[in-house]
Design a protein around this motif. Sequence first.
Motif, PDB file in Angstrom:
ATOM      1  N   GLU A  36       0.828  -1.204   0.000  1.00 42.04           N
ATOM      2  CA  GLU A  36       0.000   0.000   0.000  1.00 42.04           C
ATOM      3  C   GLU A  36       0.861   1.253   0.000  1.00 42.04           C
ATOM      4  OE1 GLU A  36      -3.726  -1.475   2.735  1.00 42.04           O
ATOM      5  OE2 GLU A  36      -1.975  -0.691   3.760  1.00 42.04           O
ATOM      6  N   LEU A  37       0.285   2.320  -0.486  1.00 42.17           N
ATOM      7  CA  LEU A  37       0.877   3.650  -0.369  1.00 42.17           C
ATOM      8  C   LEU A  37       0.131   4.369   0.746  1.00 42.17           C
ATOM      9  CD1 LEU A  37       1.158   4.534  -4.129  1.00 42.17           C
ATOM     10  CD2 LEU A  37       3.031   4.124  -2.552  1.00 42.17           C
ATOM     11  N   VAL A  38       0.864   4.838   1.732  1.00 36.87           N
ATOM     12  CA  VAL A  38       0.258   5.408   2.927  1.00 36.87           C
ATOM     13  C   VAL A  38       0.406   6.921   2.941  1.00 36.87           C
ATOM     14  CG1 VAL A  38       0.361   5.449   5.449  1.00 36.87           C
ATOM     15  CG2 VAL A  38       0.700   3.301   4.211  1.00 36.87           C
ATOM     16  N   SER A  39      -0.728   7.587   3.165  1.00 34.36           N
ATOM     17  CA  SER A  39      -0.739   9.028   3.394  1.00 34.36           C
ATOM     18  C   SER A  39      -0.991   9.242   4.877  1.00 34.36           C
ATOM     19  CB  SER A  39      -1.845   9.708   2.579  1.00 34.36           C
ATOM     20  OG  SER A  39      -1.982  11.066   2.974  1.00 34.36           O
ATOM     21  N   TYR A  46      -3.598   3.616   0.275  1.00 33.29           N
ATOM     22  CA  TYR A  46      -4.081   3.348  -1.073  1.00 33.29           C
ATOM     23  C   TYR A  46      -3.508   2.012  -1.550  1.00 33.29           C
ATOM     24  CZ  TYR A  46      -5.336   8.265  -0.947  1.00 33.29           C
ATOM     25  OH  TYR A  46      -5.882   9.471  -0.600  1.00 33.29           O
ATOM     26  N   PRO A  47      -4.365   1.129  -2.061  1.00 37.45           N
ATOM     27  CA  PRO A  47      -3.879  -0.175  -2.508  1.00 37.45           C
ATOM     28  C   PRO A  47      -3.100  -0.083  -3.814  1.00 37.45           C
ATOM     29  CG  PRO A  47      -6.186   0.056  -3.060  1.00 37.45           C
ATOM     30  CD  PRO A  47      -5.805   1.281  -2.267  1.00 37.45           C
ATOM     31  N   ILE A  54      -3.860   2.519  -6.888  1.00 40.26           N
ATOM     32  CA  ILE A  54      -5.256   2.921  -7.018  1.00 40.26           C
ATOM     33  C   ILE A  54      -5.441   4.147  -6.129  1.00 40.26           C
ATOM     34  CG2 ILE A  54      -7.655   2.177  -6.856  1.00 40.26           C
ATOM     35  CD1 ILE A  54      -5.885   0.502  -8.797  1.00 40.26           C
ATOM     36  N   MET A  55      -5.401   5.312  -6.739  1.00 35.59           N
ATOM     37  CA  MET A  55      -5.376   6.568  -5.993  1.00 35.59           C
ATOM     38  C   MET A  55      -6.771   7.178  -5.841  1.00 35.59           C
ATOM     39  SD  MET A  55      -2.220   6.554  -5.323  1.00 35.59           S
ATOM     40  CE  MET A  55      -2.049   8.134  -4.554  1.00 35.59           C
ATOM     41  N   LEU A  56      -7.721   6.362  -5.452  1.00 34.38           N
ATOM     42  CA  LEU A  56      -9.092   6.809  -5.216  1.00 34.38           C
ATOM     43  C   LEU A  56      -9.391   6.689  -3.726  1.00 34.38           C
ATOM     44  CD1 LEU A  56     -10.812   4.848  -8.124  1.00 34.38           C
ATOM     45  CD2 LEU A  56     -10.230   7.272  -8.087  1.00 34.38           C
TER      46      LEU A  56
END
Length: 68
Positions: A36-39, A46-47, A54-56
């Motif tokens: 995942e990309l974590v904000s 984000y997966p 997937i930046m939704l």
Amino acid sequence: MTAGRDSGRDVDMRLLELLACPLTKGPLVWNAERGELVSKAARLAYPVRDGIPIMLSSEARALSDDES
């Protein structure tokens, strides 16, 4: 150069340098263990599916208190 090979999710690290959180416009951190990309600012993860982030926000997972 890729990340997340052992999880089956390949991500180009150069691409990650260009991406930002769509909500906060802040940086993202790669979590290779979960793929995942974590904000941290938005408290969302984000997966990444088949190497594509997937930046939704509707697809993002909310971070727990322990994760943020």
